[in-house]
Design an enzyme around this catalytic site. Sequence first.
Site, PDB file in Angstrom:
ATOM      1  N   LEU A 148     126.442 -54.450  30.979  1.00  8.56           N
ATOM      2  CA  LEU A 148     127.220 -55.493  31.222  1.00  8.56           C
ATOM      3  C   LEU A 148     126.725 -56.797  32.053  1.00  8.56           C
ATOM      4  O   LEU A 148     127.249 -57.837  31.819  1.00  8.56           O
ATOM      5  CB  LEU A 148     127.926 -54.766  32.576  1.00  8.56           C
ATOM      6  CG  LEU A 148     129.174 -55.409  33.260  1.00  8.56           C
ATOM      7  CD1 LEU A 148     130.090 -55.771  32.314  1.00  8.56           C
ATOM      8  CD2 LEU A 148     129.641 -54.399  34.438  1.00  8.56           C
ATOM      9  N   GLY A 149     125.466 -56.737  32.641  1.00 12.13           N
ATOM     10  CA  GLY A 149     124.728 -57.844  33.296  1.00 12.13           C
ATOM     11  C   GLY A 149     124.949 -58.138  34.558  1.00 12.13           C
ATOM     12  O   GLY A 149     125.275 -59.299  34.897  1.00 12.13           O
ATOM     13  N   ASP A 176     114.772 -38.477  29.069  1.00 10.94           N
ATOM     14  CA  ASP A 176     113.678 -37.169  28.751  1.00 10.94           C
ATOM     15  C   ASP A 176     114.167 -36.493  27.475  1.00 10.94           C
ATOM     16  O   ASP A 176     113.898 -35.299  27.698  1.00 10.94           O
ATOM     17  CB  ASP A 176     113.498 -36.401  29.930  1.00 10.94           C
ATOM     18  CG  ASP A 176     112.126 -35.692  29.852  1.00 10.94           C
ATOM     19  OD1 ASP A 176     111.479 -36.222  28.774  1.00 10.94           O
ATOM     20  OD2 ASP A 176     111.869 -34.781  30.742  1.00 10.94           O
ATOM     21  N   ILE A 233     124.220 -54.489  41.232  1.00 10.12           N
ATOM     22  CA  ILE A 233     125.515 -53.831  41.924  1.00 10.12           C
ATOM     23  C   ILE A 233     124.806 -53.095  43.118  1.00 10.12           C
ATOM     24  O   ILE A 233     123.747 -52.626  43.179  1.00 10.12           O
ATOM     25  CB  ILE A 233     126.343 -53.001  40.969  1.00 10.12           C
ATOM     26  CG1 ILE A 233     125.489 -51.827  40.089  1.00 10.12           C
ATOM     27  CG2 ILE A 233     127.177 -53.679  40.057  1.00 10.12           C
ATOM     28  CD1 ILE A 233     126.207 -51.133  39.475  1.00 10.12           C
ATOM     29  N   HIS A 274     108.996 -35.435  27.433  1.00 12.15           N
ATOM     30  CA  HIS A 274     107.805 -35.314  28.212  1.00 12.15           C
ATOM     31  C   HIS A 274     106.838 -33.886  27.567  1.00 12.15           C
ATOM     32  O   HIS A 274     105.562 -33.832  27.725  1.00 12.15           O
ATOM     33  CB  HIS A 274     107.909 -34.910  29.746  1.00 12.15           C
ATOM     34  CG  HIS A 274     108.431 -33.524  30.113  1.00 12.15           C
ATOM     35  ND1 HIS A 274     109.707 -33.307  30.338  1.00 12.15           N
ATOM     36  CD2 HIS A 274     107.924 -32.250  30.129  1.00 12.15           C
ATOM     37  CE1 HIS A 274     109.994 -32.148  30.561  1.00 12.15           C
ATOM     38  NE2 HIS A 274     108.714 -31.427  30.390  1.00 12.15           N
ATOM     39  N   GLY A 309     107.184 -24.727  30.417  1.00 17.25           N
ATOM     40  CA  GLY A 309     106.961 -24.031  29.208  1.00 17.25           C
ATOM     41  C   GLY A 309     108.705 -23.940  28.669  1.00 17.25           C
ATOM     42  O   GLY A 309     108.945 -23.942  27.239  1.00 17.25           O
ATOM     43  N   ASN A 310     109.448 -23.866  29.314  1.00 15.91           N
ATOM     44  CA  ASN A 310     111.081 -23.753  29.011  1.00 15.91           C
ATOM     45  C   ASN A 310     111.381 -25.085  28.894  1.00 15.91           C
ATOM     46  O   ASN A 310     112.454 -25.248  28.447  1.00 15.91           O
ATOM     47  CB  ASN A 310     111.799 -23.410  30.378  1.00 15.91           C
ATOM     48  CG  ASN A 310     112.051 -21.860  30.290  1.00 15.91           C
ATOM     49  OD1 ASN A 310     111.452 -21.046  31.268  1.00 15.91           O
ATOM     50  ND2 ASN A 310     112.597 -21.283  29.319  1.00 15.91           N
ATOM     51  N   SER A 311     110.626 -26.088  29.208  1.00 15.26           N
ATOM     52  CA  SER A 311     111.235 -27.659  29.022  1.00 15.26           C
ATOM     53  C   SER A 311     111.548 -27.833  27.570  1.00 15.26           C
ATOM     54  O   SER A 311     110.921 -27.634  26.423  1.00 15.26           O
ATOM     55  CB  SER A 311     110.195 -28.842  29.511  1.00 15.26           C
ATOM     56  OG  SER A 311     109.885 -28.693  30.875  1.00 15.26           O
TER      57      SER A 311
END
Length: 474
Positions: A262-263, A134, A266, A104, A205-207
């Site tokens: 896996l398809g 992310d 669940i 982001h 800003g720490n992201s």
Amino acid sequence: MQSLALALLSAALIMAQAIAAHARPESFADLAQKFSPSVVNITTSTTVAQGAGPAPLVPDGSPFEDFFRQFRDRGQGGDRPRRSSALGSGFVISEDGYIVTNNHVIESADEIIIEFYEGGELEAKVIGTDPKTDIALLKVEATSPLPFVSFGDSDTARVGDWVMAMGNPLGQGFSVSAGIVSARNRALSGTYDDYIQTDAAINRGNSGGPLFDMDGKVVGVNTAILSPNGGSIGIGFSMASNVVSRVVDQLQEFGETRRGWLGVRIQDVTADVAEAMGLENASGALITDVPTGPAAEAGMMAGDVILSFDGVKVPDTRDLVRQVGSTEVGKSVRVVVFREGGTKTLRVTLGRREDAENVDGTDLSDGGSDATPAPQTMMGLTLSPLDDDLRAQLELAESATGLVVRDIDPLSEAYEKGLRAGDVITEAGQQKLATIDDLKDRIADAREAGRKSLLLLVRSAGQPRFVALSLGDD
């Protein structure tokens, strides 16, 4: 003499316990000084259309319409595009210039500038991104080897361990904050979430910045905060390094992620579902549908409960999704399922999740009877078998069978568990339904087996899920 020795031993133990209780770093300065050169500030620039921003709400034809248009044009240059900037953090993971940050932070950016702790700036290019966790991987071309840091094992991080966060909070430049691991294995909204919660101050800003352990290893990537006011209140989240490192390896090698698939569809096994199926424990992942894919080819069926995957127990659906996603594409794994009162081991060759993102499930129902008796009410549900008219109304396949919920008692257990008019019950007791008598037989079978509830497979707007309803008295 013996009593003196015992007293000395007791004093030594008390002293050791006191030292252990106060075992904490006197200062984080050495760590900060050593690893700050590997942490970077990130500035991004994006071109946005002028009309993309908020505008005064002026009704069409209003006498103020021309006034606001002229005011906007004078102040903002008409409809010309403008530049938007954003700030974030990151860290260098190799001397040749690979940098990790949050997706982001750099998403949709036209230009990405990396500012280094010891001065200097370089433009970065995007190697690959993974919106699901992310995470983004960037690359800069430096004229000399860059200082870098390494990932640690986030699984060894314990609640209460000291950690240190670095980054560029609120655009103030390089900054260090410290705290402890507040919680582990937090999930926010993503399928593959595995967050470390920390009270180390994390702000906007720490992201993308690193969360270090006391050995200077990166155990998390600072990603999000929980706050009512937009500032740090001591609840921050860092994506666990064991998730990040796998993503980064794939982005570096392929420029994209390649997760196992896996398809199956669940749901978690609840206590009432476990009782209805005869399971000892409410754990595992209950399969509600098996579209075309690896699981179908291996013989998995709706109603199976996945107990273990590749030799590892499956406590719930979230854990299974993470296990499958972190397994390499093409690997053949053993999957143990609970079926019809016993266990069965199947071997599945995993596909690739990214190739199957838009694959629709297929209707697995068998053909049924053409009889269309009058609706009947049981367990708070007014039910009718599917016929051609109902299939057309509900936009179902011609081969679809089951019982349609025509009406429902709002005071019933079925209503409380989310059943609504228009839902289709396709199975009861893990057997196909085509008629009202089929359901009556399943109820009788469950009572004869001493069950207190009956497991139904319900399709709501095409999405399958299992619901256990109490049988009540005869």
